[in-house]
Design a protein around this motif. Structure first.
Motif, mmCIF file in Angstrom:
data_model
loop_
_atom_site.group_PDB
_atom_site.id
_atom_site.type_symbol
_atom_site.label_atom_id
_atom_site.label_comp_id
_atom_site.label_asym_id
_atom_site.label_seq_id
_atom_site.Cartn_x
_atom_site.Cartn_y
_atom_site.Cartn_z
ATOM 1 N N ASN A 93 36.128 30.422 28.693
ATOM 2 C CA ASN A 93 37.272 30.640 29.751
ATOM 3 C C ASN A 93 37.680 31.055 30.492
ATOM 4 N N GLY A 94 36.965 30.725 31.876
ATOM 5 C CA GLY A 94 36.988 31.176 32.855
ATOM 6 C C GLY A 94 38.112 31.302 33.451
ATOM 7 N N ALA A 95 38.616 30.652 33.725
ATOM 8 C CA ALA A 95 40.205 30.462 34.570
ATOM 9 C C ALA A 95 41.095 31.342 33.939
ATOM 10 N N ALA A 96 41.395 31.999 33.056
ATOM 11 C CA ALA A 96 41.439 33.243 32.884
ATOM 12 C C ALA A 96 40.944 34.343 32.994
ATOM 13 N N LEU A 97 40.189 34.301 33.104
ATOM 14 C CA LEU A 97 39.170 35.929 33.423
ATOM 15 C C LEU A 97 39.151 36.222 34.608
ATOM 16 N N ALA A 98 38.957 34.782 35.559
ATOM 17 C CA ALA A 98 39.260 34.489 36.892
ATOM 18 C C ALA A 98 40.541 35.361 37.484
ATOM 19 N N THR A 99 41.702 35.408 36.749
ATOM 20 C CA THR A 99 42.791 35.780 37.121
ATOM 21 C C THR A 99 43.319 36.744 36.485
ATOM 22 N N GLN A 100 42.340 37.524 35.125
ATOM 23 C CA GLN A 100 41.987 38.986 35.316
ATOM 24 C C GLN A 100 41.835 39.587 36.136
ATOM 25 N N LEU A 101 40.228 39.027 36.569
ATOM 26 C CA LEU A 101 39.838 40.006 37.283
ATOM 27 C C LEU A 101 40.837 40.117 39.051
ATOM 28 N N ALA A 102 41.027 38.943 39.358
ATOM 29 C CA ALA A 102 42.394 38.808 40.446
ATOM 30 C C ALA A 102 43.094 39.997 40.540
ATOM 31 N N GLY A 103 43.594 40.158 39.436
ATOM 32 C CA GLY A 103 44.594 41.863 39.306
ATOM 33 C C GLY A 103 44.350 42.731 39.412
ATOM 34 N N SER A 104 42.625 43.183 38.463
ATOM 35 C CA SER A 104 42.144 44.157 38.785
ATOM 36 C C SER A 104 41.139 44.442 40.615
ATOM 37 N N ILE A 105 40.945 43.345 41.039
ATOM 38 C CA ILE A 105 40.702 43.790 42.414
ATOM 39 C C ILE A 105 41.724 43.552 42.931
ATOM 40 N N THR A 106 43.030 43.652 43.371
ATOM 41 C CA THR A 106 43.938 43.949 43.826
ATOM 42 C C THR A 106 45.055 45.077 43.400
ATOM 43 N N VAL A 107 44.656 44.814 42.626
ATOM 44 C CA VAL A 107 45.636 46.602 41.408
ATOM 45 C C VAL A 107 45.627 47.324 42.321
ATOM 46 N N GLY A 108 47.238 48.030 43.168
ATOM 47 C CA GLY A 108 46.821 49.930 43.550
ATOM 48 C C GLY A 108 46.634 49.394 44.832
ATOM 49 N N CYS A 109 46.238 47.706 45.851
ATOM 50 C CA CYS A 109 45.729 47.520 46.981
ATOM 51 C C CYS A 109 44.369 47.713 46.741
ATOM 52 N N GLY A 110 43.664 47.942 45.108
ATOM 53 C CA GLY A 110 42.845 47.772 45.986
ATOM 54 C C GLY A 110 41.600 48.917 45.742
ATOM 55 N N GLN A 111 42.884 50.243 45.980
ATOM 56 C CA GLN A 111 42.520 51.707 46.045
ATOM 57 C C GLN A 111 42.111 52.340 44.347
ATOM 58 N N PHE A 112 41.607 51.742 43.560
ATOM 59 C CA PHE A 112 40.904 52.332 42.586
ATOM 60 C C PHE A 112 39.586 52.541 42.552
ATOM 61 N N CYS A 113 39.481 53.860 42.693
ATOM 62 C CA CYS A 113 38.451 54.036 41.575
ATOM 63 C C CYS A 113 37.199 53.649 41.373
ATOM 64 N N THR A 114 37.890 52.126 39.746
ATOM 65 C CA THR A 114 36.827 51.465 39.323
ATOM 66 C C THR A 114 36.995 49.991 39.863
ATOM 67 N N SER A 115 37.741 50.374 40.584
ATOM 68 C CA SER A 115 37.382 48.290 41.393
ATOM 69 C C SER A 115 36.463 47.704 41.956
ATOM 70 N N PRO A 116 36.957 46.706 40.945
ATOM 71 C CA PRO A 116 35.264 45.739 40.795
ATOM 72 C C PRO A 116 35.252 44.587 42.079
ATOM 73 N N GLY A 117 33.682 45.783 42.765
ATOM 74 C CA GLY A 117 33.117 44.825 44.240
ATOM 75 C C GLY A 117 32.029 44.128 44.104
ATOM 76 N N VAL A 118 32.209 43.757 43.480
ATOM 77 C CA VAL A 118 30.907 43.152 43.116
ATOM 78 C C VAL A 118 30.956 41.845 42.129
ATOM 79 N N VAL A 119 30.869 40.844 41.679
ATOM 80 C CA VAL A 119 30.775 39.955 40.644
ATOM 81 C C VAL A 119 29.709 39.290 40.942
ATOM 82 N N VAL A 120 28.520 38.882 39.744
ATOM 83 C CA VAL A 120 27.636 38.575 39.365
ATOM 84 C C VAL A 120 27.290 37.394 39.182
ATOM 85 N N VAL A 121 27.219 35.676 38.988
ATOM 86 C CA VAL A 121 27.193 34.806 38.372
ATOM 87 C C VAL A 121 26.387 33.302 38.723
#
Length: 475
Positions: free
Chosen positions: A250-278
Protein backbone atom coordinates in the motif's frame (compact mmCIF):
# COMPACT_ATOMS: atom_id res chain seq x y z
CA UNK A 1 -1.82 43.44 15.13
CA UNK A 2 -2.73 43.64 18.80
CA UNK A 3 0.04 42.65 21.19
CA UNK A 4 -0.02 41.61 24.81
CA UNK A 5 1.30 44.12 27.30
CA UNK A 6 3.54 42.46 29.87
CA UNK A 7 1.78 42.07 33.18
CA UNK A 8 3.66 43.91 35.90
CA UNK A 9 5.26 42.06 38.82
CA UNK A 10 2.48 43.46 41.01
CA UNK A 11 -0.21 42.12 38.68
CA UNK A 12 1.40 38.69 38.55
CA UNK A 13 1.69 38.58 42.33
CA UNK A 14 -1.96 39.65 42.70
CA UNK A 15 -3.16 36.96 40.27
CA UNK A 16 -1.20 34.26 42.07
CA UNK A 17 -2.41 35.44 45.46
CA UNK A 18 -6.01 35.44 44.26
CA UNK A 19 -5.51 31.85 43.06
CA UNK A 20 -4.02 30.90 46.42
CA UNK A 21 -6.91 32.51 48.31
CA UNK A 22 -9.47 30.64 46.21
CA UNK A 23 -7.59 27.31 46.25
CA UNK A 24 -8.91 25.82 49.54
CA UNK A 25 -12.53 26.48 48.64
CA UNK A 26 -12.19 25.11 45.13
CA UNK A 27 -10.27 22.04 46.35
CA UNK A 28 -13.06 21.15 48.76
CA UNK A 29 -15.98 22.21 46.56
CA UNK A 30 -18.54 19.48 45.83
CA UNK A 31 -17.77 17.53 42.67
CA UNK A 32 -21.08 18.71 41.24
CA UNK A 33 -19.81 22.28 41.36
CA UNK A 34 -16.72 21.44 39.34
CA UNK A 35 -18.89 19.56 36.85
CA UNK A 36 -21.18 22.56 36.46
CA UNK A 37 -18.31 24.95 35.80
CA UNK A 38 -16.61 22.72 33.23
CA UNK A 39 -19.86 22.22 31.33
CA UNK A 40 -20.62 25.95 31.49
CA UNK A 41 -17.20 26.75 30.03
CA UNK A 42 -17.85 24.33 27.15
CA UNK A 43 -21.25 25.88 26.49
CA UNK A 44 -19.78 29.40 26.54
CA UNK A 45 -17.11 28.48 23.99
CA UNK A 46 -19.61 27.02 21.56
CA UNK A 47 -22.10 29.84 22.03
CA UNK A 48 -19.44 32.40 21.07
CA UNK A 49 -18.09 30.26 18.22
CA UNK A 50 -18.39 32.70 15.30
CA UNK A 51 -16.61 35.62 16.94
CA UNK A 52 -13.91 33.46 18.52
CA UNK A 53 -13.10 31.57 15.31
CA UNK A 54 -12.88 34.83 13.37
CA UNK A 55 -10.42 36.24 15.92
CA UNK A 56 -8.40 33.03 15.94
CA UNK A 57 -8.12 32.93 12.15
CA UNK A 58 -7.01 36.56 11.97
CA UNK A 59 -4.24 35.92 14.49
CA UNK A 60 -3.06 32.41 13.51
CA UNK A 61 -3.94 31.85 9.80
CA UNK A 62 -5.07 28.32 10.65
CA UNK A 63 -8.33 28.49 8.70
CA UNK A 64 -11.92 28.41 9.91
CA UNK A 65 -12.46 24.70 9.22
CA UNK A 66 -9.50 23.69 11.38
CA UNK A 67 -10.38 26.23 14.10
CA UNK A 68 -14.05 25.20 14.30
CA UNK A 69 -12.91 21.62 14.78
CA UNK A 70 -10.43 22.66 17.43
CA UNK A 71 -13.07 24.66 19.30
CA UNK A 72 -15.31 21.58 19.31
CA UNK A 73 -12.44 19.47 20.60
CA UNK A 74 -11.85 21.96 23.42
CA UNK A 75 -15.50 21.88 24.42
CA UNK A 76 -15.47 18.08 24.15
CA UNK A 77 -12.56 17.71 26.54
CA UNK A 78 -14.07 20.16 29.05
CA UNK A 79 -17.25 18.06 29.08
CA UNK A 80 -15.17 14.90 29.12
CA UNK A 81 -13.41 15.93 32.32
CA UNK A 82 -16.81 16.73 33.81
CA UNK A 83 -17.92 13.19 33.01
CA UNK A 84 -14.76 11.80 34.60
CA UNK A 85 -15.56 13.74 37.77
CA UNK A 86 -19.05 12.28 37.85
CA UNK A 87 -17.48 8.83 37.56
CA UNK A 88 -15.32 9.53 40.63
CA UNK A 89 -11.96 9.67 38.81
CA UNK A 90 -10.75 12.78 40.66
CA UNK A 91 -11.22 11.15 44.06
CA UNK A 92 -9.50 7.77 43.86
CA UNK A 93 -9.47 5.90 47.16
CA UNK A 94 -7.60 2.74 48.16
CA UNK A 95 -8.68 1.40 51.55
CA UNK A 96 -6.67 -1.26 53.40
CA UNK A 97 -8.48 -2.30 56.60
CA UNK A 98 -6.60 -2.78 59.86
CA UNK A 99 -5.14 -6.19 60.62
CA UNK A 100 -4.59 -7.15 64.23
CA UNK A 101 -1.13 -8.17 65.39
CA UNK A 102 2.42 -6.98 65.13
CA UNK A 103 4.00 -5.88 61.85
CA UNK A 104 4.65 -6.98 59.21
CA UNK A 105 1.46 -9.04 59.21
CA UNK A 106 -0.42 -6.59 61.43
CA UNK A 107 -1.11 -3.01 60.36
CA UNK A 108 -3.29 0.03 61.05
CA UNK A 109 -6.07 1.00 58.66
CA UNK A 110 -4.61 2.95 55.74
CA UNK A 111 -6.71 4.89 53.23
CA UNK A 112 -4.87 6.30 50.24
CA UNK A 113 -6.55 9.35 48.75
CA UNK A 114 -5.60 12.17 46.37
CA UNK A 115 -5.66 15.89 47.10
CA UNK A 116 -5.30 18.87 44.73
CA UNK A 117 -1.75 20.24 44.66
CA UNK A 118 -2.82 23.91 44.65
CA UNK A 119 -2.60 26.78 42.15
CA UNK A 120 -1.30 25.75 38.72
CA UNK A 121 0.59 28.04 36.32
CA UNK A 122 -0.60 27.18 32.80
CA UNK A 123 1.45 28.34 29.80
CA UNK A 124 -0.67 28.52 26.65
CA UNK A 125 0.71 27.23 23.33
CA UNK A 126 0.83 29.03 20.01
CA UNK A 127 -0.13 26.22 17.63
CA UNK A 128 -3.47 25.24 19.18
CA UNK A 129 -5.19 28.54 20.10
CA UNK A 130 -8.17 26.75 21.63
CA UNK A 131 -7.16 23.20 22.63
CA UNK A 132 -3.81 24.10 24.24
CA UNK A 133 -4.57 27.65 25.24
CA UNK A 134 -6.72 29.51 27.77
CA UNK A 135 -9.36 26.78 28.21
CA UNK A 136 -7.31 23.93 26.78
CA UNK A 137 -6.48 20.58 28.25
CA UNK A 138 -4.09 21.82 30.95
CA UNK A 139 -6.65 24.29 32.31
CA UNK A 140 -9.48 21.76 32.07
CA UNK A 141 -7.54 18.99 33.82
CA UNK A 142 -6.30 21.30 36.58
CA UNK A 143 -9.78 22.68 37.27
CA UNK A 144 -11.18 19.14 37.24
CA UNK A 145 -8.54 18.08 39.77
CA UNK A 146 -9.68 20.86 42.10
CA UNK A 147 -6.83 23.28 41.43
CA UNK A 148 -7.11 26.98 40.71
CA UNK A 149 -5.30 28.15 37.57
CA UNK A 150 -3.22 31.17 36.56
CA UNK A 151 -2.98 31.26 32.76
CA UNK A 152 0.00 32.74 30.93
CA UNK A 153 -1.60 33.87 27.65
CA UNK A 154 0.37 33.29 24.45
CA UNK A 155 1.43 36.42 22.55
CA UNK A 156 0.63 34.71 19.25
CA UNK A 157 -3.12 35.15 19.73
CA UNK A 158 -3.64 37.99 22.24
CA UNK A 159 -7.12 39.12 21.22
CA UNK A 160 -8.43 35.56 21.26
CA UNK A 161 -6.83 34.92 24.65
CA UNK A 162 -8.54 37.93 26.14
CA UNK A 163 -11.90 37.08 24.58
CA UNK A 164 -11.82 33.48 25.84
CA UNK A 165 -10.68 34.55 29.29
CA UNK A 166 -13.49 37.10 29.54
CA UNK A 167 -15.99 34.34 28.70
CA UNK A 168 -14.41 32.06 31.28
CA UNK A 169 -14.31 34.75 33.97
CA UNK A 170 -18.00 35.44 33.37
CA UNK A 171 -18.75 31.72 33.83
CA UNK A 172 -16.80 31.67 37.10
CA UNK A 173 -18.70 34.72 38.36
CA UNK A 174 -22.07 33.29 37.27
CA UNK A 175 -21.38 30.20 39.38
CA UNK A 176 -20.80 32.41 42.41
CA UNK A 177 -17.15 31.37 42.56
CA UNK A 178 -14.29 33.69 43.50
CA UNK A 179 -12.40 35.20 40.57
CA UNK A 180 -9.23 33.54 41.86
CA UNK A 181 -10.42 30.18 40.51
CA UNK A 182 -9.20 31.34 37.09
CA UNK A 183 -6.72 34.17 36.56
CA UNK A 184 -4.68 35.30 33.54
CA UNK A 185 -1.43 37.19 33.06
CA UNK A 186 -0.01 38.21 29.71
CA UNK A 187 3.06 39.40 27.84
CA UNK A 188 5.73 38.19 25.47
CA UNK A 189 8.61 38.98 27.79
CA UNK A 190 10.58 36.23 29.51
CA UNK A 191 10.25 37.93 32.92
CA UNK A 192 6.48 37.29 32.95
CA UNK A 193 6.88 33.52 32.70
CA UNK A 194 9.76 33.46 35.15
CA UNK A 195 7.87 35.54 37.71
CA UNK A 196 4.87 33.24 37.40
CA UNK A 197 6.90 30.07 37.98
CA UNK A 198 8.80 31.67 40.85
CA UNK A 199 5.73 32.92 42.69
CA UNK A 200 5.48 31.13 46.05
CA UNK A 201 1.75 30.56 45.62
CA UNK A 202 2.19 28.42 42.51
CA UNK A 203 2.24 24.68 43.24
CA UNK A 204 2.74 23.22 39.72
CA UNK A 205 3.36 24.32 36.15
CA UNK A 206 2.11 23.07 32.77
CA UNK A 207 3.75 24.14 29.50
CA UNK A 208 3.54 23.39 25.78
CA UNK A 209 6.14 25.01 23.55
CA UNK A 210 9.77 25.07 22.53
CA UNK A 211 12.57 23.04 24.08
CA UNK A 212 14.50 26.20 24.88
CA UNK A 213 11.61 27.95 26.63
CA UNK A 214 10.38 24.85 28.40
CA UNK A 215 13.79 23.86 29.73
CA UNK A 216 14.38 27.39 31.03
CA UNK A 217 11.09 27.37 32.96
CA UNK A 218 11.67 23.80 34.16
CA UNK A 219 15.00 24.90 35.61
CA UNK A 220 13.28 27.83 37.32
CA UNK A 221 10.69 25.49 38.82
CA UNK A 222 13.43 23.29 40.23
CA UNK A 223 15.56 26.20 41.46
CA UNK A 224 12.83 27.57 43.74
CA UNK A 225 13.33 27.36 47.51
CA UNK A 226 10.39 24.94 47.33
CA UNK A 227 10.69 23.19 43.95
CA UNK A 228 7.45 22.38 42.15
CA UNK A 229 6.52 19.83 39.47
CA UNK A 230 6.73 21.32 35.99
CA UNK A 231 5.00 19.38 33.23
CA UNK A 232 6.49 20.60 29.96
CA UNK A 233 5.79 19.31 26.47
CA UNK A 234 8.82 20.43 24.47
CA UNK A 235 9.90 18.95 21.13
CA UNK A 236 9.64 15.73 19.11
CA UNK A 237 10.62 14.38 15.67
CA UNK A 238 8.13 11.46 15.76
CA UNK A 239 9.84 8.80 13.61
CA UNK A 240 7.87 6.66 11.17
CA UNK A 241 9.30 3.21 10.34
CA UNK A 242 7.87 1.95 7.05
CA UNK A 243 8.67 -1.75 6.62
CA UNK A 244 8.85 -3.30 3.15
CA UNK A 245 5.71 -5.41 3.62
CA UNK A 246 3.56 -2.35 4.25
CA UNK A 247 5.01 -0.37 1.36
CA UNK A 248 4.77 -3.25 -1.13
CA UNK A 249 1.09 -3.63 -0.28
CA UNK A 250 0.00 0.00 0.00
CA UNK A 251 2.94 2.32 -0.58
CA UNK A 252 1.29 5.02 -2.70
CA UNK A 253 -1.64 5.48 -0.32
CA UNK A 254 0.67 5.57 2.69
CA UNK A 255 2.83 8.20 0.98
CA UNK A 256 -0.20 10.41 0.38
CA UNK A 257 -1.33 9.97 3.98
CA UNK A 258 2.12 10.76 5.33
CA UNK A 259 2.44 13.88 3.18
CA UNK A 260 -0.82 15.14 4.65
CA UNK A 261 0.50 14.52 8.15
CA UNK A 262 3.75 16.39 7.42
CA UNK A 263 1.95 19.46 6.01
CA UNK A 264 -1.22 19.61 8.14
CA UNK A 265 -1.27 22.87 10.08
CA UNK A 266 1.81 23.87 8.03
CA UNK A 267 3.74 21.23 9.97
CA UNK A 268 3.21 23.10 13.23
CA UNK A 269 2.02 20.08 15.23
CA UNK A 270 4.02 18.59 18.09
CA UNK A 271 3.29 15.16 16.56
CA UNK A 272 4.35 16.05 13.00
CA UNK A 273 6.51 13.25 11.53
CA UNK A 274 10.05 14.52 11.00
CA UNK A 275 11.92 11.28 10.21
CA UNK A 276 10.89 8.34 8.01
CA UNK A 277 12.92 5.13 8.04
CA UNK A 278 12.74 2.90 4.93
CA UNK A 279 14.73 0.04 3.44
CA UNK A 280 16.93 0.31 0.38
CA UNK A 281 14.59 -1.58 -1.94
CA UNK A 282 12.27 -1.01 -4.88
CA UNK A 283 9.04 -0.63 -2.87
CA UNK A 284 10.65 1.95 -0.60
CA UNK A 285 12.06 3.93 -3.51
CA UNK A 286 8.60 4.05 -5.10
CA UNK A 287 7.16 5.16 -1.75
CA UNK A 288 9.67 8.00 -1.39
CA UNK A 289 8.94 9.13 -4.96
CA UNK A 290 5.19 9.23 -4.18
CA UNK A 291 5.91 11.08 -0.94
CA UNK A 292 7.87 13.77 -2.75
CA UNK A 293 5.13 14.14 -5.35
CA UNK A 294 2.42 14.41 -2.69
CA UNK A 295 4.40 17.01 -0.75
CA UNK A 296 4.97 19.00 -3.94
CA UNK A 297 1.20 19.10 -4.52
CA UNK A 298 0.44 20.31 -0.98
CA UNK A 299 -0.33 23.96 -0.23
CA UNK A 300 0.68 24.81 3.34
CA UNK A 301 -0.81 27.99 4.79
CA UNK A 302 1.13 30.78 6.45
CA UNK A 303 2.98 29.95 9.64
CA UNK A 304 1.78 31.15 13.01
CA UNK A 305 4.25 33.99 13.41
CA UNK A 306 7.48 35.45 12.12
CA UNK A 307 9.54 33.78 14.84
CA UNK A 308 8.33 30.29 13.94
CA UNK A 309 8.87 31.02 10.25
CA UNK A 310 12.44 32.17 10.93
CA UNK A 311 13.08 29.04 12.96
CA UNK A 312 11.77 26.86 10.12
CA UNK A 313 13.90 28.64 7.54
CA UNK A 314 16.99 28.21 9.73
CA UNK A 315 16.19 24.54 10.32
CA UNK A 316 15.90 23.58 6.67
CA UNK A 317 18.94 25.70 5.83
CA UNK A 318 21.00 23.61 8.27
CA UNK A 319 19.92 20.42 6.48
CA UNK A 320 20.73 21.56 2.96
CA UNK A 321 24.25 20.64 1.93
CA UNK A 322 25.12 18.48 4.94
CA UNK A 323 27.44 15.55 4.34
CA UNK A 324 25.52 12.50 3.14
CA UNK A 325 22.24 14.38 2.76
CA UNK A 326 20.42 14.88 -0.55
CA UNK A 327 17.56 17.31 -1.03
CA UNK A 328 14.62 15.63 -2.78
CA UNK A 329 12.26 18.59 -2.53
CA UNK A 330 12.79 22.24 -1.62
CA UNK A 331 9.73 24.20 -2.65
CA UNK A 332 9.92 27.99 -2.66
CA UNK A 333 7.64 30.00 -0.40
CA UNK A 334 4.27 30.96 -1.81
CA UNK A 335 3.64 34.46 -0.52
CA UNK A 336 3.47 34.06 3.28
CA UNK A 337 3.41 30.25 3.19
CA UNK A 338 6.62 28.17 3.20
CA UNK A 339 7.14 25.32 0.76
CA UNK A 340 7.65 21.73 1.88
CA UNK A 341 11.14 20.22 2.14
CA UNK A 342 12.14 16.56 1.88
CA UNK A 343 15.65 15.17 2.43
CA UNK A 344 17.16 11.70 2.18
CA UNK A 345 20.21 10.25 3.89
CA UNK A 346 21.62 6.88 4.91
CA UNK A 347 21.87 5.35 8.36
CA UNK A 348 25.58 6.06 8.78
CA UNK A 349 25.16 9.77 8.03
CA UNK A 350 22.11 10.01 10.29
CA UNK A 351 23.95 8.39 13.17
CA UNK A 352 27.01 10.59 12.71
CA UNK A 353 25.23 13.98 12.50
CA UNK A 354 23.07 15.15 15.40
CA UNK A 355 21.68 18.01 13.29
CA UNK A 356 19.71 15.41 11.32
CA UNK A 357 18.00 14.39 14.55
CA UNK A 358 16.83 17.89 15.51
CA UNK A 359 13.20 18.94 15.22
CA UNK A 360 12.36 21.31 12.36
CA UNK A 361 9.01 22.84 13.29
CA UNK A 362 7.23 23.05 9.96
CA UNK A 363 6.63 21.06 6.72
CA UNK A 364 9.98 19.25 6.54
CA UNK A 365 11.00 15.59 6.78
CA UNK A 366 14.17 13.49 6.57
CA UNK A 367 14.05 10.03 4.95
CA UNK A 368 16.64 7.61 6.34
CA UNK A 369 17.47 4.61 4.15
CA UNK A 370 18.60 1.49 6.04
CA UNK A 371 19.82 -1.93 4.93
CA UNK A 372 18.18 -4.14 7.54
CA UNK A 373 16.49 -4.33 10.92
CA UNK A 374 19.77 -3.86 12.78
CA UNK A 375 20.31 -0.46 11.12
CA UNK A 376 16.65 0.43 11.76
CA UNK A 377 17.15 -0.18 15.46
CA UNK A 378 20.38 1.83 15.48
CA UNK A 379 18.51 4.78 13.97
CA UNK A 380 15.73 4.55 16.56
CA UNK A 381 18.20 4.26 19.43
CA UNK A 382 19.96 7.42 18.20
CA UNK A 383 16.75 9.44 18.33
CA UNK A 384 16.04 11.23 21.59
CA UNK A 385 12.73 10.90 23.42
CA UNK A 386 9.63 11.48 21.29
CA UNK A 387 5.91 11.83 21.74
CA UNK A 388 5.23 9.17 19.09
CA UNK A 389 6.81 6.43 17.01
CA UNK A 390 4.93 4.85 14.10
CA UNK A 391 5.57 1.30 12.88
CA UNK A 392 3.98 0.35 9.56
CA UNK A 393 4.09 -3.36 8.75
CA UNK A 394 4.98 -4.72 12.19
CA UNK A 395 1.77 -6.73 12.56
CA UNK A 396 3.23 -10.25 12.51
CA UNK A 397 4.66 -11.79 15.68
CA UNK A 398 8.30 -12.15 14.67
CA UNK A 399 11.55 -11.73 16.60
CA UNK A 400 12.44 -8.67 14.51
CA UNK A 401 9.08 -7.01 15.13
CA UNK A 402 9.36 -7.67 18.84
CA UNK A 403 12.76 -5.95 18.81
CA UNK A 404 11.30 -3.07 16.84
CA UNK A 405 8.40 -2.57 19.24
CA UNK A 406 10.74 -2.61 22.25
CA UNK A 407 12.92 0.03 20.61
CA UNK A 408 9.90 2.22 19.81
CA UNK A 409 8.54 1.94 23.34
CA UNK A 410 11.94 2.96 24.71
CA UNK A 411 11.85 6.33 22.95
CA UNK A 412 8.15 7.21 22.63
CA UNK A 413 5.04 7.71 24.70
CA UNK A 414 2.66 6.55 21.96
CA UNK A 415 3.44 3.78 19.46
CA UNK A 416 1.24 3.59 16.36
CA UNK A 417 0.83 0.54 14.12
CA UNK A 418 -1.52 2.21 11.63
CA UNK A 419 -2.32 5.75 10.59
CA UNK A 420 -0.18 8.82 11.23
CA UNK A 421 0.85 10.53 14.48
CA UNK A 422 -0.97 13.83 13.93
CA UNK A 423 -4.41 13.82 15.51
CA UNK A 424 -4.42 13.04 19.24
CA UNK A 425 -7.58 11.44 20.63
CA UNK A 426 -8.91 12.79 23.94
CA UNK A 427 -9.65 9.61 25.86
CA UNK A 428 -8.80 7.76 29.05
CA UNK A 429 -6.17 5.55 27.40
CA UNK A 430 -4.26 8.38 25.70
CA UNK A 431 -0.59 9.03 26.48
CA UNK A 432 0.68 12.36 25.15
CA UNK A 433 4.10 12.52 26.70
CA UNK A 434 7.41 10.77 26.20
CA UNK A 435 11.01 10.59 27.38
CA UNK A 436 13.17 13.71 27.55
CA UNK A 437 13.31 16.02 25.65
CA UNK A 438 9.80 15.50 24.33
CA UNK A 439 8.53 16.16 27.86
CA UNK A 440 9.98 16.96 31.25
CA UNK A 441 8.11 14.04 32.83
CA UNK A 442 7.57 10.86 30.81
CA UNK A 443 5.28 9.43 33.50
CA UNK A 444 2.43 11.84 32.74
CA UNK A 445 0.22 12.90 29.84
CA UNK A 446 -1.05 16.32 28.80
CA UNK A 447 -3.90 14.92 26.67
CA UNK A 448 -6.58 12.54 27.88
CA UNK A 449 -8.28 12.14 31.20
CA UNK A 450 -5.20 10.85 33.03
CA UNK A 451 -3.93 14.44 32.72
CA UNK A 452 -5.78 15.15 35.99
CA UNK A 453 -3.29 12.96 37.83
CA UNK A 454 -0.56 15.58 37.33
CA UNK A 455 -2.37 17.89 39.73
CA UNK A 456 -3.41 15.38 42.40
CA UNK A 457 -1.02 14.41 45.19
CA UNK A 458 -1.42 11.08 47.01
CA UNK A 459 -1.92 11.14 50.77
CA UNK A 460 -2.27 8.12 53.08
CA UNK A 461 -4.73 8.59 55.95
CA UNK A 462 -3.89 6.28 58.85
CA UNK A 463 -6.72 5.32 61.19
CA UNK A 464 -8.74 8.26 59.86
CA UNK A 465 -12.01 9.09 61.63
CA UNK A 466 -15.19 7.92 59.94
CA UNK A 467 -16.42 11.47 59.25
CA UNK A 468 -13.40 12.14 57.04
CA UNK A 469 -13.74 8.95 55.00
CA UNK A 470 -17.49 9.48 54.65
CA UNK A 471 -17.03 13.11 53.62
CA UNK A 472 -14.66 12.12 50.82
CA UNK A 473 -17.05 9.50 49.58
CA UNK A 474 -19.94 11.96 49.46
CA UNK A 475 -18.12 14.95 47.91
Amino acid sequence: MTTLTDSSPEQIRAACQAAADAAPGWATAPIARRVTLLNALADALQSARDGLVTLADEETHLGTARLNGELDRTAFQLRGFAQQLEAGRAQPMQDDPAVAGAPPAGRPRLTRVAVPVGPVAMFAASNFPFAFSVLGGDTASALAAGCTVVIKAHPGHPQLSRAVFELAAACVAAQGLPAGVLQMVEGAGIPVGVALVRDPAIAAGAFTGSVRGGVALWKEANARPRPIPFYGELGSINPVVALPEALAANGAALATQLAGSITVGCGQFCTSPGVVVVRDDEASRAFVKHLAESLAAASPHAMLNAGIRAGFNAGVARLHGRTGVKSLLALPAREAAPGAHLFVTDAASFLADEVLREEVFGPSCVVVTVRDMDETLQVLHAIEGCLTATLWGANADTPDNRRLVRAAQAIAGRVLFAGVPTGVAVTAAQQHGGPWPSTTNALTTSVGYAAMERFLRPVALQDAPAWLIDARGQA
